[in-house]
Scaffold this active site. Structure first.
Site, PDB file in Angstrom:
ATOM      1  N   GLU A   1      -6.737  12.627  -2.112  1.00 38.67           N
ATOM      2  CA  GLU A   1      -6.771  11.637  -3.192  1.00 38.67           C
ATOM      3  C   GLU A   1      -8.101  11.745  -3.919  1.00 38.67           C
ATOM      4  O   GLU A   1      -9.041  12.388  -3.424  1.00 38.67           O
ATOM      5  CB  GLU A   1      -6.573  10.223  -2.628  1.00 38.67           C
ATOM      6  CG  GLU A   1      -5.141   9.990  -2.167  1.00 38.67           C
ATOM      7  CD  GLU A   1      -4.852   8.540  -1.820  1.00 38.67           C
ATOM      8  OE1 GLU A   1      -5.791   7.740  -1.717  1.00 38.67           O
ATOM      9  OE2 GLU A   1      -3.671   8.217  -1.657  1.00 38.67           O
TER      10      GLU A   1
ATOM     11  N   ASP B   1      -8.341 -17.238  -1.329  1.00 36.92           N
ATOM     12  CA  ASP B   1      -8.506 -18.487  -0.567  1.00 36.92           C
ATOM     13  C   ASP B   1      -9.647 -18.401   0.449  1.00 36.92           C
ATOM     14  O   ASP B   1     -10.468 -19.314   0.558  1.00 36.92           O
ATOM     15  CB  ASP B   1      -7.222 -18.843   0.194  1.00 36.92           C
ATOM     16  CG  ASP B   1      -6.046 -19.125  -0.714  1.00 36.92           C
ATOM     17  OD1 ASP B   1      -6.163 -18.878  -1.926  1.00 36.92           O
ATOM     18  OD2 ASP B   1      -5.011 -19.590  -0.210  1.00 36.92           O
TER      19      ASP B   1
ATOM     20  N   ALA C   1       0.854  -1.200   0.000  1.00 38.69           N
ATOM     21  CA  ALA C   1       0.000   0.000   0.000  1.00 38.69           C
ATOM     22  C   ALA C   1       0.885   1.243   0.000  1.00 38.69           C
ATOM     23  O   ALA C   1       1.848   1.327   0.754  1.00 38.69           O
ATOM     24  CB  ALA C   1      -0.915  -0.015   1.222  1.00 38.69           C
TER      25      ALA C   1
ATOM     26  N   SER D   1      -9.492   1.208   2.419  1.00 39.97           N
ATOM     27  CA  SER D   1      -9.420  -0.232   2.714  1.00 39.97           C
ATOM     28  C   SER D   1      -8.538  -0.528   3.913  1.00 39.97           C
ATOM     29  O   SER D   1      -8.880  -1.390   4.730  1.00 39.97           O
ATOM     30  CB  SER D   1      -8.951  -1.024   1.504  1.00 39.97           C
ATOM     31  OG  SER D   1      -7.930  -0.351   0.872  1.00 39.97           O
TER      32      SER D   1
ATOM     33  N   ARG E   1     -14.770   1.412  -4.182  1.00 34.11           N
ATOM     34  CA  ARG E   1     -14.076   1.824  -2.962  1.00 34.11           C
ATOM     35  C   ARG E   1     -13.475   3.212  -3.115  1.00 34.11           C
ATOM     36  O   ARG E   1     -12.869   3.529  -4.132  1.00 34.11           O
ATOM     37  CB  ARG E   1     -12.953   0.832  -2.678  1.00 34.11           C
ATOM     38  CG  ARG E   1     -12.065   1.230  -1.528  1.00 34.11           C
ATOM     39  CD  ARG E   1     -10.947   0.224  -1.360  1.00 34.11           C
ATOM     40  NE  ARG E   1      -9.999   0.295  -2.451  1.00 34.11           N
ATOM     41  CZ  ARG E   1      -8.722   0.609  -2.308  1.00 34.11           C
ATOM     42  NH1 ARG E   1      -8.230   0.910  -1.133  1.00 34.11           N
ATOM     43  NH2 ARG E   1      -7.904   0.618  -3.347  1.00 34.11           N
TER      44      ARG E   1
ATOM     45  N   ARG F   1     -12.097   5.954  -9.516  1.00 36.16           N
ATOM     46  CA  ARG F   1     -11.198   5.037 -10.223  1.00 36.16           C
ATOM     47  C   ARG F   1     -11.852   4.349 -11.412  1.00 36.16           C
ATOM     48  O   ARG F   1     -11.210   4.144 -12.447  1.00 36.16           O
ATOM     49  CB  ARG F   1     -10.708   3.960  -9.260  1.00 36.16           C
ATOM     50  CG  ARG F   1      -9.713   4.497  -8.310  1.00 36.16           C
ATOM     51  CD  ARG F   1      -9.150   3.431  -7.424  1.00 36.16           C
ATOM     52  NE  ARG F   1      -8.148   4.074  -6.591  1.00 36.16           N
ATOM     53  CZ  ARG F   1      -7.539   3.496  -5.569  1.00 36.16           C
ATOM     54  NH1 ARG F   1      -7.833   2.267  -5.250  1.00 36.16           N
ATOM     55  NH2 ARG F   1      -6.645   4.142  -4.882  1.00 36.16           N
TER      56      ARG F   1
ATOM     57  N   HIS G   1      -7.104  -4.487  -8.899  1.00 41.50           N
ATOM     58  CA  HIS G   1      -6.485  -3.902  -7.707  1.00 41.50           C
ATOM     59  C   HIS G   1      -7.166  -4.309  -6.401  1.00 41.50           C
ATOM     60  O   HIS G   1      -6.514  -4.717  -5.456  1.00 41.50           O
ATOM     61  CB  HIS G   1      -6.536  -2.381  -7.865  1.00 41.50           C
ATOM     62  CG  HIS G   1      -5.812  -1.631  -6.799  1.00 41.50           C
ATOM     63  ND1 HIS G   1      -4.475  -1.860  -6.520  1.00 41.50           N
ATOM     64  CD2 HIS G   1      -6.204  -0.646  -5.950  1.00 41.50           C
ATOM     65  CE1 HIS G   1      -4.092  -1.053  -5.548  1.00 41.50           C
ATOM     66  NE2 HIS G   1      -5.127  -0.316  -5.169  1.00 41.50           N
TER      67      HIS G   1
ATOM     68  N   GLY H   1      -1.927   5.591   1.405  1.00 39.24           N
ATOM     69  CA  GLY H   1      -2.089   5.820   2.823  1.00 39.24           C
ATOM     70  C   GLY H   1      -3.412   5.345   3.368  1.00 39.24           C
ATOM     71  O   GLY H   1      -4.061   4.464   2.799  1.00 39.24           O
TER      72      GLY H   1
ATOM     73  N   HIS I   1      -7.292  -0.485 -10.809  1.00 40.29           N
ATOM     74  CA  HIS I   1      -6.576   0.771 -10.581  1.00 40.29           C
ATOM     75  C   HIS I   1      -6.184   1.352 -11.939  1.00 40.29           C
ATOM     76  O   HIS I   1      -5.650   0.644 -12.780  1.00 40.29           O
ATOM     77  CB  HIS I   1      -5.328   0.534  -9.721  1.00 40.29           C
ATOM     78  CG  HIS I   1      -4.817   1.807  -9.125  1.00 40.29           C
ATOM     79  ND1 HIS I   1      -4.183   2.771  -9.872  1.00 40.29           N
ATOM     80  CD2 HIS I   1      -4.893   2.294  -7.864  1.00 40.29           C
ATOM     81  CE1 HIS I   1      -3.880   3.792  -9.080  1.00 40.29           C
ATOM     82  NE2 HIS I   1      -4.305   3.526  -7.864  1.00 40.29           N
TER      83      HIS I   1
END
Ligand SMILES: Cc1cc2nc3c(=O)[nH]c(=O)nc-3n(C[C@H](O)[C@H](O)[C@H](O)COP(=O)(O)OP(=O)(O)OC[C@H]3O[C@@H](n4cnc5c(N)ncnc54)[C@H](O)[C@@H]3O)c2cc1C
Length: 519
Positions: free
Chosen positions: A113, A208, A46, A376, A371, A275, A336, A49, A229
């Protein structure tokens, strides 16, 4: 078997797994199983931030509104309220554990962002936030009695009388499988980026937890929503490397291969649009110009800003022959982040008693169909803390699903097995998902993909080592993503279909897959 008992077993050692372990060790014995080394995970990659409303013009309310707006009508308002209200408390924990967030004159520095209305993103080491978090938490874990088993892959969830009793796990070095028993099993296995040919994700991120939970009877929600992304380095022979959103946040602009700045043609927010909008616009521009890339341009920004704010990206590019202060960065979108996952309530509980999920593998409902950047890592800590709080409550864990009114519950449909299918292997699976279930989808492409995936599923060999377990899990996840994408006959957030290009009020609902539909 008694020797293999712990109160808490946590599968995964990214931010969610380690943070839970550090809180849970205050309450009982803790075992962390992780299939690689402790720091093999997405967390350490990441860059941008972690979002938290702490700036002077900011508030949890404003953060709430931005998150809801990014979620395109599918975010769970109550979960988002929890996310934004409980953020500061969890950030204080990270600071207490020693995460060295960047400061200026004693104040934490915040970046803006895309789709955040104010600067709100805390970072560490400039663009090395995840690495600092992972290194700090794993160091803390090592200083406690938490037991960590590396190279240990959880392969089956053990359920008895509708309650989790433990997990089976493969020792990846010896090939032996053992049972580990517990009171609480917490899946913190991350997302499923390795489903796709191009991805920013670590090799361990193979879905998984989702595959195991589905197999055990847990609900899987919103799995069609995969975030791509927009700006990932596209250089021949170089593994996809993320060029953080924050680079556009600081003023970076996108140009096509003909030198045209195209984002203002698609969105008023231009490069700071969400995004999905930026990723799709890039695909359109790449198609229009018959190119496999566009360019990100930061040459107009002060060199010092680039080298101090993005030291990691600057160094990586320089090591591959690109000087960001002087030249353009070739970029293209890549898979992403998975918005959906194992369905949990506001305490991280699944529908199986004693089974919890946290971090990217869980669907808490905060991200909805898309998102908001840097939410996240925050979700991972806020809902992880709630998992531990829930296990402290005197009443036994009780699943109280709060999205069922707005959800369609379904089993996976039966599909015919095709007589002729491509060979089943990882590159073929990833290409199928990228080509047919990627940024731009259609009913036709999804139908083709589901038929092939169902045929592959019917032929799955018994897994025996880490790659074969992972491949089986990936195909199960691929089937869930693709069936949900086919089911959802609209476009919303990160899910875009050319045959249903608009959002429809009828589809302002979640799709939940489960093996045994009872609702
Ligand atoms: C390049 C990149 C940049 C990002 N930048 C940001 C950012 O700036 N801000 C932000 O908020 N988010 C960012 N994200 C997203 C964020 O990093 C992840 O969502 C978050 O780190 C997920 O944490 P996690 O603990 O859920 O999973 P992970 O950190 O992915 O950890 C998963 C763990 O589970 C283990 N595991 C998986 N399966 C098994 C199994 N069967 N048995 C045992 N162990 C298993 C893995 O080995 C790993 O230890 C970024 C993601 C990437 C890839």
């Amino acid at each position: 078997m008694k020797t293999n008992y712990c109160d808490y077993i946590i599968v995964g050692s990214g931010i969610a797994g380690l943070y839970i372990a550090l809180l849970a060790i205050e309450r009982g014995s803790v075992l962390v199983l992780t299939k690689g080394s402790i720091d093999d995970c997405n967390t350490r990659y990441a860059q941008g931030g972690i979002a938290v409303a702490m700036g002077k013009d900011d508030s949890p309310e404003l953060h709430f509104e931005d998150t809801i707006s990014a979620g395109a009508g599918l975010s769970d308002a109550e979960a988002v309220r929890i996310l934004t209200d409980e953020a500061a408390d969890c950030i204080a924990d990270l600071i207490k554990f020693g995460v060295p967030f960047d400061t200026l004159d004693g104040e934490i520095t915040l970046t803006r962002e895309a789709a955040h209305s104010v600067p709100r993103v805390m970072h560490a080491g400039g663009d090395a936030t995840g690495e600092h978090i992972e290194v700090t938490l794993s160091r803390q874990v090592r200083s406690t009695p938490i037991k960590v088993l590396e190279n240990c892959l959880a392969s089956e969830i053990l359920v008895q009388n509708d309650k989790v009793i433990g997990v089976k796990a493969l020792d990846c070095r010896t090939g032996s499988v053992e049972e580990y028993h517990c009171q609480y099993l917490i899946l913190a296995t991350g997302g499923a980026g390795k489903l796709f040919k191009y991805t920013t994700n670590s090799n361990v991120v193979t879905g998984d937890g989702i595959a195991l939970a589905f197999e055990a009877g847990a609900e899987i929600c919103d799995i069609e929503f995969f975030q791509f992304h927009p700006t990932v380095l596209r250089l021949p022979g170089v593994a996809p490397f993320l060029i953080s959103e924050a680079v556009r946040g600081e003023g970076g602009i996108l140009k096509n291969v003909e030198g045209h700045r195209f984002m203002p043609d698609y969105a008023v927010e231009a490069e700071l649009a969400t995004r999905d909008v930026v990723a799709r616009s890039i695909v359109y521009e790449m198609n229009k110009t018959h190119s496999d890339r566009v360019f990100l341009d930061v040459t107009h920004l002060p060199s010092r800003l680039i080298t101090t704010r993005f030291p990691h990206i600057y160094r990586f590019c320089r090591d591959h022959g690109l000087d960001l202060t002087k030249g353009l960065i070739p970029v293209a979108p890549a898979a992403h982040y998975l918005m959906g996952g194992v369905n949990v309530n506001n305490w991280g509980e699944t529908n199986i008693s004693g089974l919890f999920a946290a971090g990217e593998t869980a669907c808490t409902g905060v991200h909805g169909a898309n998102r908001l950047a840097s939410n996240s890592l925050l979700e991972s800590v806020v809902f992880s803390k709630r998992v531990v709080q829930k296990t402290e409550m005197t009443t036994p864990p009780h699943y109280d699903e709060d999205r069922s009114d707005e959800a369609i519950f379904s089993c996976l449909p039966n599909r015919k097995v095709l007589p002729k299918i491509p060979p089943f292997n990882l590159p073929n699976l990833q290409s199928l998902m990228w080509d047919k279930v990627g940024i731009i989808r259609s009913g036709e492409s999804l139908e083709k993909a589901t038929d092939i995936l169902a045929s592959w599923e019917s032929l799955l060999p018994q897994p025996s080592d880490r790659p074969s377990y992972e491949l089986n899990n990936l195909v199960s996840c691929a089937r869930l993503v693709t069936e949900a994408a086919l089911f959802r006959k609209e476009s919303r957030g990160a899910h875009f279909r050319t045959d249903f290009p608009q959002a429809s009020p009828e589809w302002q609902r979640h799709i939940v897959f489960t093996k045994n539909v009872t609702k």
